[in-house]
Design a protein around this motif. Structure first.
Motif, PDB file in Angstrom:
ATOM      1  N   ILE A 131      87.847  86.147  22.203  1.00  0.00           N
ATOM      2  CA  ILE A 131      87.743  85.136  23.186  1.00  0.00           C
ATOM      3  C   ILE A 131      87.002  83.724  22.572  1.00  0.00           C
ATOM      4  N   GLY A 132      87.869  82.731  22.523  1.00  0.00           N
ATOM      5  CA  GLY A 132      86.962  81.778  21.942  1.00  0.00           C
ATOM      6  C   GLY A 132      87.207  80.458  22.829  1.00  0.00           C
ATOM      7  N   CYS A 133      86.129  79.638  23.009  1.00  0.00           N
ATOM      8  CA  CYS A 133      86.370  78.315  23.770  1.00  0.00           C
ATOM      9  C   CYS A 133      85.747  77.076  23.181  1.00  0.00           C
ATOM     10  N   GLY A 134      86.071  75.959  23.721  1.00  0.00           N
ATOM     11  CA  GLY A 134      85.561  74.749  23.017  1.00  0.00           C
ATOM     12  C   GLY A 134      84.085  74.314  23.232  1.00  0.00           C
ATOM     13  N   ALA A 135      83.694  73.307  22.452  1.00  0.00           N
ATOM     14  CA  ALA A 135      82.548  72.837  22.650  1.00  0.00           C
ATOM     15  C   ALA A 135      82.329  71.411  22.931  1.00  0.00           C
ATOM     16  N   GLY A 136      81.204  70.997  23.221  1.00  0.00           N
ATOM     17  CA  GLY A 136      81.116  69.625  23.673  1.00  0.00           C
ATOM     18  C   GLY A 136      79.383  69.215  23.357  1.00  0.00           C
ATOM     19  N   PRO A 137      79.086  68.114  23.990  1.00  0.00           N
ATOM     20  CA  PRO A 137      79.568  67.202  25.132  1.00  0.00           C
ATOM     21  C   PRO A 137      80.764  66.353  24.170  1.00  0.00           C
ATOM     22  N   MET A 138      81.905  66.283  24.928  1.00  0.00           N
ATOM     23  CA  MET A 138      82.879  65.333  24.524  1.00  0.00           C
ATOM     24  C   MET A 138      82.561  63.886  24.629  1.00  0.00           C
ATOM     25  N   LEU A 139      82.796  63.202  23.500  1.00  0.00           N
ATOM     26  CA  LEU A 139      82.608  61.728  23.464  1.00  0.00           C
ATOM     27  C   LEU A 139      81.276  61.283  24.013  1.00  0.00           C
ATOM     28  N   MET A 141      76.744  61.706  23.070  1.00  0.00           N
ATOM     29  CA  MET A 141      75.759  62.014  22.314  1.00  0.00           C
ATOM     30  C   MET A 141      74.863  63.076  23.235  1.00  0.00           C
ATOM     31  N   GLY A 142      74.186  64.046  23.089  1.00  0.00           N
ATOM     32  CA  GLY A 142      73.523  64.945  24.021  1.00  0.00           C
ATOM     33  C   GLY A 142      73.406  66.322  23.297  1.00  0.00           C
ATOM     34  N   PRO A 143      72.657  67.201  24.023  1.00  0.00           N
ATOM     35  CA  PRO A 143      72.602  68.489  23.447  1.00  0.00           C
ATOM     36  C   PRO A 143      73.793  69.289  23.575  1.00  0.00           C
ATOM     37  N   PRO A 144      73.916  70.238  22.582  1.00  0.00           N
ATOM     38  CA  PRO A 144      74.983  71.207  22.413  1.00  0.00           C
ATOM     39  C   PRO A 144      75.428  71.829  24.061  1.00  0.00           C
ATOM     40  N   LEU A 563      62.481  52.113  37.731  1.00  0.00           N
ATOM     41  CA  LEU A 563      63.436  52.268  36.574  1.00  0.00           C
ATOM     42  C   LEU A 563      63.819  53.660  36.521  1.00  0.00           C
ATOM     43  N   PHE A 564      65.298  54.149  36.641  1.00  0.00           N
ATOM     44  CA  PHE A 564      65.704  55.421  36.495  1.00  0.00           C
ATOM     45  C   PHE A 564      66.221  55.644  35.086  1.00  0.00           C
ATOM     46  N   VAL A 565      65.750  56.786  34.285  1.00  0.00           N
ATOM     47  CA  VAL A 565      65.751  57.093  33.082  1.00  0.00           C
ATOM     48  C   VAL A 565      66.441  58.179  33.244  1.00  0.00           C
ATOM     49  N   PRO A 566      67.630  58.376  32.327  1.00  0.00           N
ATOM     50  CA  PRO A 566      68.476  59.636  32.371  1.00  0.00           C
ATOM     51  C   PRO A 566      67.736  60.689  31.245  1.00  0.00           C
ATOM     52  N   THR A 567      68.081  61.938  31.236  1.00  0.00           N
ATOM     53  CA  THR A 567      67.558  62.887  30.200  1.00  0.00           C
ATOM     54  C   THR A 567      68.831  63.683  29.807  1.00  0.00           C
ATOM     55  N   GLU A 568      68.477  64.640  28.735  1.00  0.00           N
ATOM     56  CA  GLU A 568      69.460  65.339  28.158  1.00  0.00           C
ATOM     57  C   GLU A 568      69.661  66.721  29.017  1.00  0.00           C
TER      58      GLU A 568
END
Length: 618
Positions: A131-139, A141-144, A563-568
């Motif tokens: 069983i194999g499945c896809g990887a991301g994140p798609m389009l 940057m960010g962690p696996p 200021l709202f800061v996003p993270t991984e």
């Protein structure tokens, strides 16, 4: 939901029909390639070609697995090149994409499926299910990360697999702490008779433990400093899987790893310890709370939009949703023909959204009805902008489009831009400004689209102003490039008025409502505020953040003095805009934050890559 249930039962019936009962494991051999990176180094094609010839010459090999990073950038031409090469394999080949195949995909991750089919597979041989499945994140940057829709598919596939049937899982990423949703994957796999998890990504042969699941990392097929590349040959017997490194057309080395096969048994796992939400206790004492939350069945890779009453977002199944911002109730949804990566835009009573089906849509904000579509002829991964009745939208094939907001008719198209466009353009009274993933920044004339001036970072694709949305501030346009430079250009001439890499920002930037202050998120643990009100770059303050590094392009947002800061990994940090430090931190999921929308005073809607939509009250 009905569509998902139908797909689940159809898959279950098909899988159960393929294996009526668990079989004894037979003997077979397969070839395992990973991290081919076709069209990267000059020798990548030669290494793959010779590996294929080597596999074809070995009649004992039953099939081949390729565990991701098949290409360097996931471009259409790269996948077409790969297809021509793989067609020369004379036995089955099983594919899953890796982060290089989806992170910089100018076709919006659509060409892989068009050429090779689904990003996942099920393959049965001699009593073993692969069983194999896809990887991301798609389009982004960010962690696996394994995409949400792939998680849903994996869960349904495991549920439909006979409980005692041996299973080998294939993905591009190791199932460890670097994979943001590894715990979710491991919990699914532990419900079946999982024997091993195969992956690539690290380019080395290595064994590891994934909470009791035997993990095996395979080498890259690239030669690097060696005379020729290599791959792994895996022998499967009723008792074990044996891994040998194969030097292409030369020799097979002694076994470097063995995995014992049998009935999988696992001790109970403390799932609560995987992800630390303890910071929320302190935030809740400051009045921060979750007002509502929902979970989509697909990824949310794009910024949302809001008019205060409604929140509009799009997902990677091609759906556009409108929610009531007060309670998260769905108001309407609309489905485009393919994945959506560009942020929707609310203009008056309408919503503009572009899709990888190659179309731009204008929807009615009240009910989601489609007013018109514009066909750009190639997947859109960018975000529309609008000014004075004209919609501006960057393409993925060197084109930039100007479209009538009222009719959806083309006004002009500019050809020949270098690199694909994913950002939202900035517009003033004379020009349209946009960066590309070809290391270019352009100013186009609003009347006919001709190039007025252009800037080249001269450092190549990885150092491009491709992800940051440019911003016009007076007579300047400001952009942040992945070469770590933030630059202010003279709008009329393209002259660089100032440039700085002091803040070490990569793609994430924000501005105060009056555009007098710019905020830059560094790739390390700093947030820098800069006074740009007098036309210069004048640093105001630096706040140190409670993380070591962060690599996502999501825009920072200012509201209510914060200021709202996003993270991984799903944490929202609120920094005081006066520079006095961190006000609070609140974790909403374990996936990258992809969107902030301030919907009212004291209310923020946060979206994360794993399809989680959360309204925070503060």
């Amino acid at each position: 939901m009905k569509r998902l249930l139908f797909a689940f039962f159809a898959l279950a019936a098909a899988l159960q029909a393929s294996v009526s009962h668990a079989q004894d494991i037979g003997r077979f051999r397969f070839a395992w390639l990973s991290d081919v990176h076709l069209d990267s180094f000059a020798y990548a094609e030669d290494d793959l070609r010779q590996a294929i010839e080597d596999i074809n010459a070995d009649t004992t090999i039953a099939f081949t697995i390729m565990s991701g990073d098949l290409t360097e950038f996931g471009a259409t031409q790269e996948f077409e090149h790969l297809k021509r090469m793989i067609d020369s394999l004379d036995r089955p080949c099983l594919f899953v994409p890796g982060n290089h195949d989806v992170n910089w995909s100018e076709n919006g991750c659509t060409v892989f499926e068009r050429i090779f089919g689904d990003q996942h597979f099920v393959y049965d041989i001699s009593g073993v299910r692969f069983i194999g499945c896809g990887a991301g994140p798609m389009l982004r940057m960010g962690p696996p990360y394994i995409p949400r829709e792939e998680i849903v598919w994996l869960d349904s596939t495991v549920r439909a697999t006979p409980a005692d049937m041996p299973v080998v899982f294939v993905n591009h990423f190791p199932l460890d702490g670097s994979l943001s949703n590894s715990g979710e994957v491991i919990d699914i796999l532990k419900r079946c008779n999982i024997q091993a998890a195969l992956c690539g990504h690290l380019h080395v042969n290595r064994a590891y433990d994934a909470e009791g699941i035997p993990g095996v990392i395979g080498r890259s097929s690239l030669r690097r400093s060696d005379p020729i590349g290599g791959y792994n040959i895996v022998d499967v017997t009723p008792e074990e899987m044996v891994f040998h490194e194969r030097i292409i057309k030369d020799r097979t080395l002694p076994a470097w790893h063995r995995v014992r096969l049998g009935k999988a048994r696992f001790e109970s796992t403390d799932t609560a310890s995987r992800y630390d939400y303890s910071m929320n206790e302190a935030a809740e004492k400051e009045g921060v709370t979750t007002l509502w939350q929902l979970r989509d069945v697909a990824d949310i890779a794009a910024q949302g939009a809001s008019d205060g009453r409604r929140v509009v977002y799009a997902n990677t199944e091609g759906y556009v949703y409108a929610l009531d911002s007060r309670n998260g109730r769905e108001l309407w949804h609309f489905r485009t023909g393919n994945k959506i990566f560009g942020a929707p835009l609310i203009v008056g009573r309408h919503v503009l959204v572009a899709s990888t089906d190659g179309k731009l849509y204008r929807l009615n904000l009240r009910n989601g009805a489609c007013d018109w579509t514009y066909d750009g002829g190639y997947p859109f991964v960018s975000c529309p902008a609008e000014s004075d009745g004209v919609v501006y939208l960057g393409g993925s094939n060197g084109r930039f489009h100007a479209v009538s907001f009222e009719t959806g008719q083309r006004i002009w198209v500019t050809d020949g831009l270098r690199g694909y466009i994913e950002a939202r353009a900035a517009v003033d009274d004379k020009h349209v400004y946009i960066g590309t993933w070809g290391a270019m920044f352009y100013a186009l004339d609003r009347t006919d689209g001709h190039i007025v001036w252009q800037f080249d970072t001269e450092r190549g694709r990885y150092f491009s102003p491709g992800a940051c949305w440019p911003t016009v501030v007076g007579d300047r346009v400001i952009e942040l490039s992945s070469d770590y430079f933030v630059r202010a250009f003279d709008c009329a001439t393209g002259e660089i008025l100032w440039a700085s890499d002091e803040a070490k920002g990569r793609e994430s930037i924000g501005f105060s409502a009056d555009l007098k202050t710019m905020y830059i998120k560094a790739i390390d643990n700093r947030i820098t505020a800069v006074d740009i009100s007098d036309g210069d770059y004048a640093p105001l303050w630096v706040v140190r953040m409670p993380y070591e590094s962060n690599f996502i392009p999501t825009r920072m947002v200012c509201a209510d003095g914060l200021l709202f800061v996003p993270t991984e990994f799903g944490v929202v940090h609120a920094v005081r805009c006066d520079g006095s430090g961190l006000a609070w931190s609140y974790k909403v999921s374990n996936a990258a934050v992809t969107s902030f929308n301030s919907v009212a005073q004291g209310r923020l809607v946060v979206m994360t890559m794993d399809g989680t939509v959360t309204c925070i009250g503060y």
